[in-house]
Design a protein around this motif. Structure first.
Motif, mmCIF file in Angstrom:
data_model
loop_
_atom_site.group_PDB
_atom_site.id
_atom_site.type_symbol
_atom_site.label_atom_id
_atom_site.label_comp_id
_atom_site.label_asym_id
_atom_site.label_seq_id
_atom_site.Cartn_x
_atom_site.Cartn_y
_atom_site.Cartn_z
ATOM 1 N N LYS A 74 0.834 -1.203 0.000
ATOM 2 C CA LYS A 74 0.000 0.000 0.000
ATOM 3 C C LYS A 74 0.867 1.250 0.000
ATOM 4 C CE LYS A 74 -0.708 0.305 5.005
ATOM 5 N NZ LYS A 74 -1.713 0.363 6.057
ATOM 6 N N VAL A 75 0.244 2.360 -0.404
ATOM 7 C CA VAL A 75 0.908 3.660 -0.372
ATOM 8 C C VAL A 75 0.937 4.131 1.075
ATOM 9 C CG1 VAL A 75 0.756 6.068 -1.096
ATOM 10 C CG2 VAL A 75 0.288 4.238 -2.732
ATOM 11 N N ILE A 76 2.133 4.468 1.560
ATOM 12 C CA ILE A 76 2.309 4.866 2.962
ATOM 13 C C ILE A 76 2.737 6.320 3.120
ATOM 14 C CG2 ILE A 76 2.815 2.504 3.661
ATOM 15 C CD1 ILE A 76 5.826 3.476 3.872
ATOM 16 N N GLY A 77 2.806 7.042 2.014
ATOM 17 C CA GLY A 77 3.205 8.438 2.072
ATOM 18 C C GLY A 77 3.668 8.914 0.714
ATOM 19 N N PHE A 78 4.385 10.038 0.730
ATOM 20 C CA PHE A 78 4.959 10.542 -0.514
ATOM 21 C C PHE A 78 6.372 11.023 -0.261
ATOM 22 C CE2 PHE A 78 3.074 14.638 0.931
ATOM 23 C CZ PHE A 78 4.177 15.469 0.815
ATOM 24 N N CYS A 79 7.137 11.079 -1.334
ATOM 25 C CA CYS A 79 8.491 11.608 -1.309
ATOM 26 C C CYS A 79 8.827 12.015 -2.728
ATOM 27 C CB CYS A 79 9.484 10.546 -0.817
ATOM 28 S SG CYS A 79 11.182 11.128 -0.711
ATOM 29 N N GLY A 80 9.461 13.150 -2.868
ATOM 30 C CA GLY A 80 9.881 13.521 -4.215
ATOM 31 C C GLY A 80 9.994 15.007 -4.407
ATOM 32 N N PRO A 81 10.389 15.376 -5.619
ATOM 33 C CA PRO A 81 10.648 16.782 -5.920
ATOM 34 C C PRO A 81 9.389 17.545 -6.313
ATOM 35 C CG PRO A 81 11.182 15.428 -7.816
ATOM 36 C CD PRO A 81 10.733 14.490 -6.728
ATOM 37 N N LYS A 82 9.410 18.826 -6.021
ATOM 38 C CA LYS A 82 8.361 19.741 -6.469
ATOM 39 C C LYS A 82 9.014 21.088 -6.726
ATOM 40 C CE LYS A 82 3.929 21.861 -5.272
ATOM 41 N NZ LYS A 82 3.398 21.711 -6.620
ATOM 42 N N TYR A 94 8.556 15.194 1.797
ATOM 43 C CA TYR A 94 8.217 13.832 2.205
ATOM 44 C C TYR A 94 7.252 13.871 3.370
ATOM 45 C CZ TYR A 94 12.564 15.290 4.543
ATOM 46 O OH TYR A 94 13.541 16.030 5.165
ATOM 47 N N ARG A 95 6.394 12.856 3.410
ATOM 48 C CA ARG A 95 5.407 12.719 4.482
ATOM 49 C C ARG A 95 4.943 11.271 4.518
ATOM 50 N NH1 ARG A 95 0.185 16.227 3.698
ATOM 51 N NH2 ARG A 95 1.806 17.671 3.022
ATOM 52 N N TYR A 96 4.825 10.708 5.735
ATOM 53 C CA TYR A 96 4.475 9.293 5.899
ATOM 54 C C TYR A 96 3.444 9.113 6.995
ATOM 55 C CZ TYR A 96 8.704 9.163 3.248
ATOM 56 O OH TYR A 96 9.632 9.408 2.283
ATOM 57 N N GLY A 106 11.724 7.245 6.032
ATOM 58 C CA GLY A 106 11.926 8.598 5.522
ATOM 59 C C GLY A 106 13.275 8.753 4.848
ATOM 60 N N TYR A 107 14.313 8.292 5.528
ATOM 61 C CA TYR A 107 15.653 8.372 4.944
ATOM 62 C C TYR A 107 15.763 7.478 3.711
ATOM 63 C CZ TYR A 107 20.495 7.272 4.060
ATOM 64 O OH TYR A 107 21.691 7.037 3.429
ATOM 65 N N GLU A 108 15.262 6.267 3.795
ATOM 66 C CA GLU A 108 15.363 5.309 2.686
ATOM 67 C C GLU A 108 14.720 5.872 1.418
ATOM 68 O OE1 GLU A 108 13.755 0.779 1.791
ATOM 69 O OE2 GLU A 108 14.186 1.351 3.863
ATOM 70 N N ALA A 109 13.524 6.406 1.546
ATOM 71 C CA ALA A 109 12.824 6.966 0.383
ATOM 72 C C ALA A 109 13.511 8.236 -0.110
ATOM 73 C CB ALA A 109 11.366 7.246 0.729
ATOM 74 N N ALA A 110 13.907 9.107 0.821
ATOM 75 C CA ALA A 110 14.556 10.359 0.432
ATOM 76 C C ALA A 110 15.872 10.093 -0.293
ATOM 77 C CB ALA A 110 14.779 11.246 1.653
ATOM 78 N N GLN A 111 16.660 9.157 0.204
ATOM 79 C CA GLN A 111 17.932 8.849 -0.459
ATOM 80 C C GLN A 111 17.691 8.276 -1.854
ATOM 81 O OE1 GLN A 111 21.166 9.605 0.835
ATOM 82 N NE2 GLN A 111 21.447 9.362 -1.372
ATOM 83 N N ALA A 112 16.695 7.411 -1.983
ATOM 84 C CA ALA A 112 16.363 6.865 -3.301
ATOM 85 C C ALA A 112 15.922 7.984 -4.250
ATOM 86 C CB ALA A 112 15.280 5.800 -3.174
#
Length: 166
Positions: A74-82, A94-96, A106-112
């Motif tokens: 499932k989708v557990i949040g968002f991460c990415g550029p804007k 980012y937000r979870y 948070g770190y795992e998604a942000a680093q990716a």
């Protein structure tokens, strides 16, 4: 799919993600450091999806990405550029959901996400706007190599502006 890690898939949001977008913008704990009123109707999330997220994808080739947890499917949040025209820079946001806090997500998604900025999207400099007191988000920003650049205001709130260049 934009990128993935052992636990996560970062991908563009799709229409079936609108209920998750609604929850991300209505759960009070998730909005502690977000300068907005909680959503009260799923139609508000549909509006954000159609008029902000899809518009960003079309205009810039990127935007906030859904973070899909592989094990929970499932989708557990968002991460990415804007792109933020107020700063003329790209922000990493980012937000979870709270049940995923404290697990390194948070770190795992942000680093990716950061690892895809330069090669896929030619993003050479990015910022993070973090409301004063949000130590969790500041920790993630520092872990992905960002440093405090300045203090500023955004939407009437004082923010720390973190920045990183490639």
């Amino acid at each position: 799919m934009i990128t993935e890690t052992n636990r996560l898939i970062l991908r563009p949001f799709t229409e079936p993600d609108i209920p998750a977008l609604f929850l991300m913008n209505s759960v009070p704990e998730m909005l502690t450091y977000i300068p907005m009123e909680p959503f009260t109707h799923e139609a508000q999330a549909a509006d954000i999806y159609h008029n902000v997220i899809l518009a960003d994808y079309a205009k810039h080739g990127f935007g906030r990405w859904a973070v899909h947890h592989k094990d929970d499917n499932k989708v557990i949040g968002f991460c990415g550029p804007k792109y933020l025209p107020e700063f003329n820079k790209v922000e990493l946001g980012y937000r979870y959901f709270p049940e995923y806090w404290g697990q390194g997500i948070g770190y795992e998604a942000a680093q990716a996400a950061v690892d895809t900025f330069q090669p896929k999207f030619n993003i050479d400099l990015f910022i993070a706007l973090i409301l004063h007191g949000n130590q969790g988000s500041e920790g993630v920003a520092k872990k992905v190599g960002m440093s405090l650049f300045e203090q500023n205001e955004y939407l009437g709130h004082k923010v720390h502006v973190y920045q990183r260049e490639f």
